[in-house]
Scaffold this active site. Structure first.
Site, PDB file in Angstrom:
ATOM      1  N   GLY A  12      -3.125 -10.044  -3.439  1.00 20.01           N
ATOM      2  CA  GLY A  12      -3.910  -8.870  -2.781  1.00 20.01           C
ATOM      3  C   GLY A  12      -3.777  -7.555  -2.343  1.00 20.01           C
ATOM      4  N   CYS A  13      -4.105  -6.914  -1.926  1.00 19.37           N
ATOM      5  CA  CYS A  13      -3.089  -5.534  -1.011  1.00 19.37           C
ATOM      6  C   CYS A  13      -1.576  -6.346  -0.814  1.00 19.37           C
ATOM      7  CB  CYS A  13      -4.312  -4.661  -0.168  1.00 19.37           C
ATOM      8  SG  CYS A  13      -2.156  -3.685   0.245  1.00 19.37           S
ATOM      9  N   PHE A  14      -0.330  -5.808  -1.920  1.00 22.07           N
ATOM     10  CA  PHE A  14       0.773  -5.496  -1.452  1.00 22.07           C
ATOM     11  C   PHE A  14       1.155  -5.498  -0.250  1.00 22.07           C
ATOM     12  CE2 PHE A  14       1.516  -2.199  -5.169  1.00 22.07           C
ATOM     13  CZ  PHE A  14       0.753  -1.221  -4.242  1.00 22.07           C
ATOM     14  N   TRP A  15       0.827  -4.575   0.355  1.00 24.01           N
ATOM     15  CA  TRP A  15       1.149  -4.210   1.362  1.00 24.01           C
ATOM     16  C   TRP A  15       1.196  -4.907   2.403  1.00 24.01           C
ATOM     17  CZ3 TRP A  15      -2.944   0.941   2.701  1.00 24.01           C
ATOM     18  CH2 TRP A  15      -1.977   1.948   1.679  1.00 24.01           C
ATOM     19  N   TYR A 157      -5.906   0.095   7.989  1.00 20.89           N
ATOM     20  CA  TYR A 157      -5.478  -1.102   7.675  1.00 20.89           C
ATOM     21  C   TYR A 157      -4.049  -2.260   8.098  1.00 20.89           C
ATOM     22  CZ  TYR A 157      -5.770  -3.964   2.776  1.00 20.89           C
ATOM     23  OH  TYR A 157      -6.207  -5.115   1.718  1.00 20.89           O
TER      24      TYR A 157
END
Length: 180
Positions: A12-15, A157
């Site tokens: 998913g989101c790399f953050w 987020y």
């Protein structure tokens, strides 16, 4: 001195993925980037369109004497939903797919065995759809995406999505957390 290994993970989101793996003992370096698409040197904006074929990933360099490939993958599966095709929560598109991009055949064997076991034991409500393929290429993400959670812990987020994943890692894998 022990040698290091590299594996690239798309969760998913790399953050979020980066935030979790920065906490893991034996992980020597974590870098957000893009992998296994058709574009050469894609930008964040290009990857977000879903047309580059690239996944948002983290490249992990780790010391296998401190943390095994299997342990890294157990953390990976516990901190994202490997049963969702091309999405993680509200993040939808091929760039958010679940993927393990190995750099050594032994990593592939570990990943495939772990997926087989998890599916046989019905650890998830649906079959795992994580792709397990050789790393074709990797491009580092822009500087503003590196250490994002660390630099922006109060960003919406990060509070809503990344922080709970980090907290789950700390609860579930206490023995693999960095000291301090």
């Amino acid at each position: 001195m022990s040698s290091s290994e590299t594996i690239v993970l798309a969760g998913g989101c790399f953050w979020c993925t980066e935030a979790v793996f920065k906490e893991v003992r034996g992980v020597l370096d974590v870098e957000s980037g893009y992998s296994n698409g058709q574009a050469t040197r894609p930008t964040y904006e290009e990857v977000c369109t879903g047309r580059t074929g690239s996944a948002e990933v983290v490249k992990l360099v780790y010391d296998p004497m401190q943390v095994s490939t299997r342990q890294l993958l157990e953390i990976f599966f516990a901190t994202h939903d490997p049963t969702q095709l091309n999405r993680q929560g509200n993040d939808v598109g091929t760039q958010y797919r679940s993927g393990i991009y190995f750099t050594m055949p032994a990593q592939q064997q570990v990943a495939e065995a772990l997926i087989r076991e998890a599916n046989q034991d019905k650890l998830f409500d649906a079959p795992i759809v994580t792709e397990v393929v050789s790393l074709v290429h990797y491009f580092a993400a822009e500087d503003e995406h590196q250490d994002f959670f660390e630099r922006n812990p109060h960003q919406g987020y990060c509070v809503a999505v990344a922080a709970p994943k980090v907290a789950k890692f700390r609860r579930t894998f206490r023995e693999l957390a960095r000291a301090g």
